[in-house]
Scaffold this active site. Structure first.
Site, PDB file in Angstrom:
ATOM      1  N   GLU A 195      33.327  46.688  31.993  1.00 48.32           N
ATOM      2  CA  GLU A 195      31.871  46.809  32.057  1.00 48.32           C
ATOM      3  C   GLU A 195      31.388  46.643  33.481  1.00 48.32           C
ATOM      4  OE1 GLU A 195      29.959  43.888  29.529  1.00 48.32           O
ATOM      5  OE2 GLU A 195      31.463  44.276  27.995  1.00 48.32           O
ATOM      6  N   CYS A 210      26.863  44.339  39.185  1.00 53.73           N
ATOM      7  CA  CYS A 210      27.807  43.303  38.771  1.00 53.73           C
ATOM      8  C   CYS A 210      29.092  44.015  38.346  1.00 53.73           C
ATOM      9  CB  CYS A 210      27.194  42.509  37.621  1.00 53.73           C
ATOM     10  SG  CYS A 210      28.284  41.242  36.977  1.00 53.73           S
ATOM     11  N   CYS A 260      40.728  38.635  30.991  1.00 54.36           N
ATOM     12  CA  CYS A 260      40.846  37.550  31.970  1.00 54.36           C
ATOM     13  C   CYS A 260      41.823  36.497  31.454  1.00 54.36           C
ATOM     14  CB  CYS A 260      39.480  36.921  32.214  1.00 54.36           C
ATOM     15  SG  CYS A 260      39.543  35.566  33.405  1.00 54.36           S
ATOM     16  N   CYS A 263      38.039  30.820  29.709  1.00 53.80           N
ATOM     17  CA  CYS A 263      36.978  29.810  29.524  1.00 53.80           C
ATOM     18  C   CYS A 263      36.464  29.950  28.092  1.00 53.80           C
ATOM     19  CB  CYS A 263      35.859  30.039  30.523  1.00 53.80           C
ATOM     20  SG  CYS A 263      36.466  29.957  32.217  1.00 53.80           S
ATOM     21  N   CYS A 292      33.424  32.244  27.064  1.00 49.68           N
ATOM     22  CA  CYS A 292      33.294  33.558  27.706  1.00 49.68           C
ATOM     23  C   CYS A 292      33.984  34.659  26.914  1.00 49.68           C
ATOM     24  CB  CYS A 292      33.874  33.488  29.112  1.00 49.68           C
ATOM     25  SG  CYS A 292      33.919  35.079  29.954  1.00 49.68           S
ATOM     26  N   CYS A 335      28.576  39.109  29.907  1.00 46.43           N
ATOM     27  CA  CYS A 335      29.553  40.088  30.328  1.00 46.43           C
ATOM     28  C   CYS A 335      30.804  40.002  29.461  1.00 46.43           C
ATOM     29  CB  CYS A 335      29.897  39.897  31.782  1.00 46.43           C
ATOM     30  SG  CYS A 335      30.221  41.474  32.494  1.00 46.43           S
TER      31      CYS A 335
END
Ligand code: SAH
Ligand code: SF4
Length: 344
Positions: free
Chosen positions: A91, A105, A112, A116, A119, A332
């Protein structure tokens, strides 16, 4: 795999043109299309001979990705879901400010590995790193959608950019080179979850890029509730790396703090955060949590305001992320997760 047209240097393109039997000035024309007109599709490069356009298309990704979906919210933020050449998705967001400036952004990885707990980007781990050419194409597709260049770039999309320095740093170089896309380094911010080895490498560039560090907690115990152990560095090491960055790059670092109700939003935590920030000459940026379907909750408006006051009372500079794109799928990584779920 094909190379990316957008990440070719002038020397590389000149060499390639010569090897393919085209005069050198064709490389200059190609570069003009890419860097001035922000186009990489050879079929649109009307002053080039058909044979050259064909060759470019065969040899390079130009582009490697396409816009799969656009999600716009009432506050003017547009999010592009991009489909990569191997079917993966990332994105990028286009965020206008009141003064007419526009911030992009951008993502740095597919997924990832930090994971976290609040997230969406880290939900299914890391698929792969983005390549330099892909990071640059995100920027370019954003410019094409917007109809002009952006003013600022923040690497706060999907992924931990400082775990992908090998691909991110050459992209930063191309974005800022006067003969590249000519953005000022001060207009670019890289956000990290506090990956210390990457922070040290980033400082080693000695450029005036901005660094944002997602601290989320002033103490280890609270932080361990938010970020899993595997890639979490001790707060003290992160703060030393913050000092090092300020000294080497000459830029004040921002400490990002995603506010999670009942976890890290007490006045005592605000004061501890403010004291850390003040001592390390860092700014604080508060980000109220955007729901991603986890058990975390955004604190009430009163709690957020009280937290902000308590942090500010320490003398620290505190800002709050302007709430934008706060509608559905605002956080995001959410569009991508949805696309993956649809495919599986
Ligand atoms: N991996 C890097 C950069 C990408 S995340 C990092 O963690 O800094 C960019 C910022 O968005 C981080 O500060 C992160 O904490 C925040 N963020 C991610 N998901 C969020 C959510 N659902 N609500 C609020 N902030 C979020
Ligand atoms: Fe990765 Fe940043 Fe999301 Fe953490 S907040 S999982 S580091 S993208």
């Amino acid at each position: 795999m094909k190379e990316f047209l957008i990440s070719q240097s002038a020397e590389q393109l000149t060499q390639w043109c010569e090897n393919e039997g085209f005069p050198k000035f064709r490389a200059r024309q190609l570069l003009q299309w890419i860097r001035e007109k922000l186009l990489i599709e050879p079929e649109k490069m009307l002053n080039l001979p058909e044979t050259l356009r064909q060759k470019v298309k065969e040899h390079f990704f130009a582009p490697s990705m396409s816009v799969a979906e656009v999600a716009s919210s009432a506050d003017g933020v547009s999010k592009l879901l991009l489909e990569l050449h191997d079917g993966e998705h990332i994105e990028m967001a286009i965020i206008p400010a009141g003064d007419g400036r526009v911030t992009f952004c951008l993502s740095t990885q597919v997924g990832c590995p930090v994971g976290c707990r609040f997230c969406a980007s880290g939900k299914n781990g890391l698929k792969r790193n983005l390549l330099t050419g892909e990071i640059l194409e995100e920027f370019l597709l954003g410019c094409q959608y917007l109809g002009k260049r952006c003013d600022n770039i923040v690497f706060m999309g999907i992924g931990e950019g400082l775990l992908n320095c090998n691909e991110l740093f050459p992209a930063l170089e191309m974005l800022t080179a006067p003969e590249g896309f000519a953005l000022a380094p001060r207009r670019i911010t890289v956000s990290t979850s506090g990956y210390v080895p990457g922070m040290l490498k980033f400082a080693g560039l000695q450029k005036e890029y901005n660094l944002a560090v997602s601290l989320h907690a002033p103490d280890e115990e609270t932080r361990s509730k938010i970020i899993p152990d595997t890639l979490r560095f001790p707060i003290q090491e992160i703060l030393s790396a913050v000092d090092n960055y300020r000294e080497k790059a000459g830029r004040m670092v921002t400490l990002e703090y995603t506010l999670l109700a009942g976890i890290n939003d007490s006045d005592a935590q605000a004061e501890a955060l403010g004291r850390l920030a003040y001592a390390h000459h860092a700014k604080v940026n508060l980000i109220p949590y955007n729901s991603t379907g986890t058990t975390f909750r955004r604190p009430s408006r009163e709690r957020i305001e009280s937290f902000e006051r308590a942090a500010r009372a320490t003398g620290a500079v505190v800002t709050r992320r302007i709430e934008r794109g706060s509608g559905k799928n605002a956080a995001c990584g959410q569009l991508r997760i949805k696309a993956e779920e649809k495919l599986s």
